[in-house]
Design a protein around this motif. Structure first.
Motif, PDB file in Angstrom:
ATOM      1  N   ILE A   8       0.850  -1.197   0.000  1.00 29.48           N
ATOM      2  CA  ILE A   8       0.000   0.000   0.000  1.00 29.48           C
ATOM      3  C   ILE A   8       0.883   1.245   0.000  1.00 29.48           C
ATOM      4  O   ILE A   8       1.792   1.366   0.815  1.00 29.48           O
ATOM      5  CB  ILE A   8      -0.925   0.022   1.225  1.00 29.48           C
ATOM      6  N   VAL A   9       0.580   2.156  -0.900  1.00 26.48           N
ATOM      7  CA  VAL A   9       1.236   3.461  -0.932  1.00 26.48           C
ATOM      8  C   VAL A   9       0.230   4.498  -0.430  1.00 26.48           C
ATOM      9  O   VAL A   9      -0.753   4.795  -1.097  1.00 26.48           O
ATOM     10  CB  VAL A   9       1.693   3.819  -2.363  1.00 26.48           C
ATOM     11  N   GLY A  10       0.459   4.999   0.780  1.00 24.80           N
ATOM     12  CA  GLY A  10      -0.457   5.961   1.384  1.00 24.80           C
ATOM     13  C   GLY A  10      -1.336   5.298   2.430  1.00 24.80           C
ATOM     14  O   GLY A  10      -2.313   4.629   2.086  1.00 24.80           O
ATOM     15  N   VAL A  11      -0.995   5.490   3.715  1.00 22.05           N
ATOM     16  CA  VAL A  11      -1.732   4.825   4.798  1.00 22.05           C
ATOM     17  C   VAL A  11      -2.758   5.808   5.365  1.00 22.05           C
ATOM     18  O   VAL A  11      -2.689   6.228   6.522  1.00 22.05           O
ATOM     19  CB  VAL A  11      -0.765   4.316   5.886  1.00 22.05           C
ATOM     20  N   GLY A  12      -3.692   6.207   4.507  1.00 23.11           N
ATOM     21  CA  GLY A  12      -4.734   7.145   4.910  1.00 23.11           C
ATOM     22  C   GLY A  12      -6.032   6.444   5.255  1.00 23.11           C
ATOM     23  O   GLY A  12      -6.057   5.265   5.620  1.00 23.11           O
ATOM     24  N   ASN A  13      -7.115   7.193   5.150  1.00 16.32           N
ATOM     25  CA  ASN A  13      -8.429   6.661   5.508  1.00 16.32           C
ATOM     26  C   ASN A  13      -8.824   5.444   4.679  1.00 16.32           C
ATOM     27  O   ASN A  13      -9.413   4.495   5.199  1.00 16.32           O
ATOM     28  CB  ASN A  13      -9.491   7.754   5.349  1.00 16.32           C
ATOM     29  N   CYS A  14      -8.520   5.476   3.382  1.00 12.50           N
ATOM     30  CA  CYS A  14      -8.893   4.346   2.524  1.00 12.50           C
ATOM     31  C   CYS A  14      -8.140   3.082   2.919  1.00 12.50           C
ATOM     32  O   CYS A  14      -8.724   1.992   2.969  1.00 12.50           O
ATOM     33  CB  CYS A  14      -8.631   4.683   1.053  1.00 12.50           C
ATOM     34  N   ALA A  15      -6.861   3.223   3.218  1.00 13.85           N
ATOM     35  CA  ALA A  15      -6.084   2.069   3.673  1.00 13.85           C
ATOM     36  C   ALA A  15      -6.607   1.567   5.008  1.00 13.85           C
ATOM     37  O   ALA A  15      -6.666   0.350   5.254  1.00 13.85           O
ATOM     38  CB  ALA A  15      -4.609   2.446   3.783  1.00 13.85           C
ATOM     39  N   SER A  16      -7.006   2.485   5.890  1.00 16.72           N
ATOM     40  CA  SER A  16      -7.556   2.103   7.179  1.00 16.72           C
ATOM     41  C   SER A  16      -8.828   1.277   7.007  1.00 16.72           C
ATOM     42  O   SER A  16      -8.992   0.215   7.629  1.00 16.72           O
ATOM     43  CB  SER A  16      -7.861   3.345   8.013  1.00 16.72           C
ATOM     44  N   SER A  17      -9.734   1.734   6.161  1.00 14.61           N
ATOM     45  CA  SER A  17     -10.982   1.004   5.940  1.00 14.61           C
ATOM     46  C   SER A  17     -10.732  -0.355   5.295  1.00 14.61           C
ATOM     47  O   SER A  17     -11.391  -1.345   5.628  1.00 14.61           O
ATOM     48  CB  SER A  17     -11.929   1.831   5.055  1.00 14.61           C
ATOM     49  N   LEU A  18      -9.767  -0.407   4.371  1.00 17.46           N
ATOM     50  CA  LEU A  18      -9.442  -1.671   3.726  1.00 17.46           C
ATOM     51  C   LEU A  18      -8.938  -2.684   4.756  1.00 17.46           C
ATOM     52  O   LEU A  18      -9.412  -3.829   4.796  1.00 17.46           O
ATOM     53  CB  LEU A  18      -8.393  -1.455   2.639  1.00 17.46           C
ATOM     54  N   LEU A  19      -7.995  -2.275   5.593  1.00 21.80           N
ATOM     55  CA  LEU A  19      -7.434  -3.205   6.569  1.00 21.80           C
ATOM     56  C   LEU A  19      -8.473  -3.595   7.620  1.00 21.80           C
ATOM     57  O   LEU A  19      -8.580  -4.771   8.002  1.00 21.80           O
ATOM     58  CB  LEU A  19      -6.210  -2.585   7.246  1.00 21.80           C
ATOM     59  N   GLN A  20      -9.261  -2.633   8.087  1.00 24.79           N
ATOM     60  CA  GLN A  20     -10.337  -2.969   9.012  1.00 24.79           C
ATOM     61  C   GLN A  20     -11.285  -3.991   8.382  1.00 24.79           C
ATOM     62  O   GLN A  20     -11.722  -4.950   9.029  1.00 24.79           O
ATOM     63  CB  GLN A  20     -11.132  -1.722   9.393  1.00 24.79           C
ATOM     64  N   GLY A  21     -11.599  -3.782   7.109  1.00 24.98           N
ATOM     65  CA  GLY A  21     -12.522  -4.683   6.423  1.00 24.98           C
ATOM     66  C   GLY A  21     -11.977  -6.090   6.284  1.00 24.98           C
ATOM     67  O   GLY A  21     -12.712  -7.079   6.425  1.00 24.98           O
ATOM     68  N   LEU A  22     -10.688  -6.201   6.000  1.00 24.00           N
ATOM     69  CA  LEU A  22     -10.086  -7.530   5.866  1.00 24.00           C
ATOM     70  C   LEU A  22     -10.205  -8.304   7.183  1.00 24.00           C
ATOM     71  O   LEU A  22     -10.481  -9.509   7.186  1.00 24.00           O
ATOM     72  CB  LEU A  22      -8.618  -7.403   5.456  1.00 24.00           C
ATOM     73  N   ARG A  60       3.689  10.534  12.179  1.00 23.17           N
ATOM     74  CA  ARG A  60       2.903   9.774  13.148  1.00 23.17           C
ATOM     75  C   ARG A  60       2.634   8.342  12.691  1.00 23.17           C
ATOM     76  O   ARG A  60       2.071   7.539  13.442  1.00 23.17           O
ATOM     77  CB  ARG A  60       1.589  10.501  13.415  1.00 23.17           C
ATOM     78  N   LYS A  61       3.042   8.030  11.462  1.00 25.10           N
ATOM     79  CA  LYS A  61       2.804   6.697  10.901  1.00 25.10           C
ATOM     80  C   LYS A  61       4.100   5.963  10.567  1.00 25.10           C
ATOM     81  O   LYS A  61       4.207   4.753  10.773  1.00 25.10           O
ATOM     82  CB  LYS A  61       1.936   6.808   9.645  1.00 25.10           C
ATOM     83  N   VAL A  62       5.073   6.701  10.043  1.00 33.22           N
ATOM     84  CA  VAL A  62       6.330   6.072   9.630  1.00 33.22           C
ATOM     85  C   VAL A  62       7.011   5.431  10.839  1.00 33.22           C
ATOM     86  O   VAL A  62       7.166   6.052  11.895  1.00 33.22           O
ATOM     87  CB  VAL A  62       7.277   7.104   8.978  1.00 33.22           C
ATOM     88  N   GLY A  63       7.368   4.163  10.694  1.00 35.01           N
ATOM     89  CA  GLY A  63       8.033   3.424  11.758  1.00 35.01           C
ATOM     90  C   GLY A  63       7.095   2.641  12.649  1.00 35.01           C
ATOM     91  O   GLY A  63       7.538   1.761  13.399  1.00 35.01           O
ATOM     92  N   ARG A  64       5.800   2.930  12.599  1.00 33.43           N
ATOM     93  CA  ARG A  64       4.840   2.207  13.427  1.00 33.43           C
ATOM     94  C   ARG A  64       4.319   0.982  12.686  1.00 33.43           C
ATOM     95  O   ARG A  64       4.318   0.933  11.448  1.00 33.43           O
ATOM     96  CB  ARG A  64       3.663   3.109  13.811  1.00 33.43           C
ATOM     97  N   ASP A  65       3.851   0.000  13.435  1.00 30.35           N
ATOM     98  CA  ASP A  65       3.229  -1.152  12.804  1.00 30.35           C
ATOM     99  C   ASP A  65       1.962  -0.684  12.097  1.00 30.35           C
ATOM    100  O   ASP A  65       1.232   0.189  12.591  1.00 30.35           O
ATOM    101  CB  ASP A  65       2.881  -2.216  13.850  1.00 30.35           C
ATOM    102  N   LEU A  66       1.697  -1.271  10.939  1.00 28.73           N
ATOM    103  CA  LEU A  66       0.543  -0.850  10.141  1.00 28.73           C
ATOM    104  C   LEU A  66      -0.751  -0.946  10.933  1.00 28.73           C
ATOM    105  O   LEU A  66      -1.657  -0.122  10.753  1.00 28.73           O
ATOM    106  CB  LEU A  66       0.460  -1.714   8.874  1.00 28.73           C
ATOM    107  N   SER A  67      -0.865  -1.928  11.817  1.00 31.32           N
ATOM    108  CA  SER A  67      -2.083  -2.107  12.612  1.00 31.32           C
ATOM    109  C   SER A  67      -2.364  -0.902  13.502  1.00 31.32           C
ATOM    110  O   SER A  67      -3.524  -0.643  13.861  1.00 31.32           O
ATOM    111  CB  SER A  67      -1.968  -3.371  13.471  1.00 31.32           C
ATOM    112  N   GLU A  68      -1.323  -0.159  13.884  1.00 26.17           N
ATOM    113  CA  GLU A  68      -1.479   1.051  14.689  1.00 26.17           C
ATOM    114  C   GLU A  68      -1.557   2.295  13.809  1.00 26.17           C
ATOM    115  O   GLU A  68      -2.318   3.233  14.097  1.00 26.17           O
ATOM    116  CB  GLU A  68      -0.305   1.192  15.648  1.00 26.17           C
ATOM    117  N   ALA A  69      -0.781   2.321  12.753  1.00 31.38           N
ATOM    118  CA  ALA A  69      -0.682   3.513  11.908  1.00 31.38           C
ATOM    119  C   ALA A  69      -2.005   3.872  11.254  1.00 31.38           C
ATOM    120  O   ALA A  69      -2.273   5.052  11.012  1.00 31.38           O
ATOM    121  CB  ALA A  69       0.390   3.304  10.838  1.00 31.38           C
TER     122      ALA A  69
END
Length: 384
Positions: A8-22, A60-69
């Motif tokens: 994923i390039v860009g861990v914004g709202n769309c990425a958040s909804s995608l991961l939550q949905g999975l 606030r996102k770089v370096g954090r686990d994706l589940s938190e970011a």
């Protein structure tokens, strides 16, 4: 075992909804999986999607686990599944280029990007990460107007030999030069500019198509949109909107039958309303003439949570990209591009695009040997 490795390039709202949905659909039974267009798509289920790499520029996102970011500011979408297990996928620093509009720096940090001071990687660094993590499908979720940054990551996908799904209105799949490059490299691409599940563009298209089929002459129309996420804040810079307006307008014009003059159609983002957060409100007005030249008009107000509205489509585009890889398809994959995107290489009505998509999912062999003229976007021959 997970089967589709996604970056994923860009861990914004769309990425958040995608991961939550999975995670939300991971343990669902098919009969209770509300909100998906396809539970099983060509043998792949949502639980077969594994996000293994992510890039962003926010400190606030770089370096954090994706589940938190995905829950870090300025993300503001609805949290419908907060129990995301640790993924061992650190968010890596990406290239900024034109992915950050200068005016964004003038806003409160909770609403805008805070670029990280971590050294930006070169293309070779990102390609190496994609290869080492085994990424098969790269999802582009950069902000609208990120022309240079999108081309940069498309280059990375080509070098790392990943399928590319372009969710934003920068023209890659629909650009003949880029389409040809993916074709020659033997890689599939789906794009451009994702349609929401039931959003402003797909609703507007359906109504315009209804007017055409019922013999109503459409004389003028507008679509106005407001929202409070970083996408709408980013689009306050009108210089970044050219491709977005073209993408949304052409999506509507393409089903009108007779194209409207530019002065009689307005489609595009309208304003940023901070308290709306990820809620998008759309106003559509259509004016036309019925039997006997009797005038009529239609007005519609649509309110949707913007990012979950795209995530259900994204789950299908990922699986279609993997199907294309499995079946040796290359270049723009027209059925999913036409059904899932606003600005595909070839515009079809939604009915025809849906039928093409279902045929593609069932058996893509008939598409394998088709050769397209990348200038006109038309099929020109069937290879032996």
């Amino acid at each position: 075992m997970k089967q589709i490795k996604v970056g994923i390039v860009g861990v914004g709202n769309c990425a958040s909804s995608l991961l939550q949905g999975l995670c939300y659909y991971d343990d669902k039974h098919p009969d209770s999986a509300v909100g998906l267009m396809h539970w099983d798509l060509g043998g792949y289920r949502p639980s077969d999607i594994d996000i293994v790499a992510a890039f962003d520029i926010d400190e606030r996102k770089v370096g954090r686990d994706l589940s938190e970011a995905i829950f870090a500011p300025p993300n503001c979408t609805t949290v419908f599944h907060e129990d995301i297990p640790a993924m061992d996928v650190p968010v890596l620093m990406g290239q900024i280029l034109d992915g950050f509009s200068a005016h964004m720096a003038d806003w409160d940090p909770s609403r805008t990007f805070q670029p990280s001071r971590v050294k930006q990687p070169g293309k070779d660094d990102i390609v190496r990460e994609l290869r080492e993590r085994g990424v098969e499908v790269l999802m582009n979720y950069l902000p609208v107007g990120s022309e240079d940054a999108t081309r940069f990551y498309a280059e990375c996908a080509l070098e790392a030999r990943c399928a590319f799904v372009n969710n934003i209105p920068v023209f890659i799949a629909s650009d003949p030069v880029w389409a040809r490059r993916f074709d020659l490299t033997g890689l599939p691409i789906i794009g451009d500019d994702i349609k929401a599940q039931v959003g402003a563009t797909i609703t507007h298209r359906a109504l315009v198509d209804l007017f055409k089929k019922r013999g109503v002459k459409l004389e003028r129309t507008y679509q106005l949109n407001t929202g409070g996420n970083t996408d709408f804040l980013n689009m306050l810079n009108r210089d970044r909107l050219a491709s977005k307006k073209e993408s949304k307008t052409e999506a509507v014009q393409s089903v009108a039958g007779i194209r409207l003059p530019d002065s009689d159609i307005h489609v595009g983002p309208s304003d940023y309303v901070p308290w709306q957060k990820d809620n998008k409100i759309c106003f559509i007005r259509m004016e036309g003439k019925l039997f006997g030249d009797v005038p009529m008009n239609l007005e519609l107000r649509l309110s949707v949570e913007d990012s979950p509205n795209s995530a259900g489509v994204a789950i299908d585009t990922i699986r279609c990209a993997r199907l294309a890889l499995d079946r040796g398809l290359r270049g723009p994959i027209h059925p999913p591009s036409s059904y899932f995107c606003k600005h595909p290489p070839i515009q079809y009505t939604d009915d025809k695009a849906w039928r093409m998509l279902e045929d593609f999912i069932a058996d893509a062999r008939e598409f394998r040997n088709e050769v397209f003229d990348f200038g006109s976007g038309q099929r020109i021959e069937a290879a032996e």
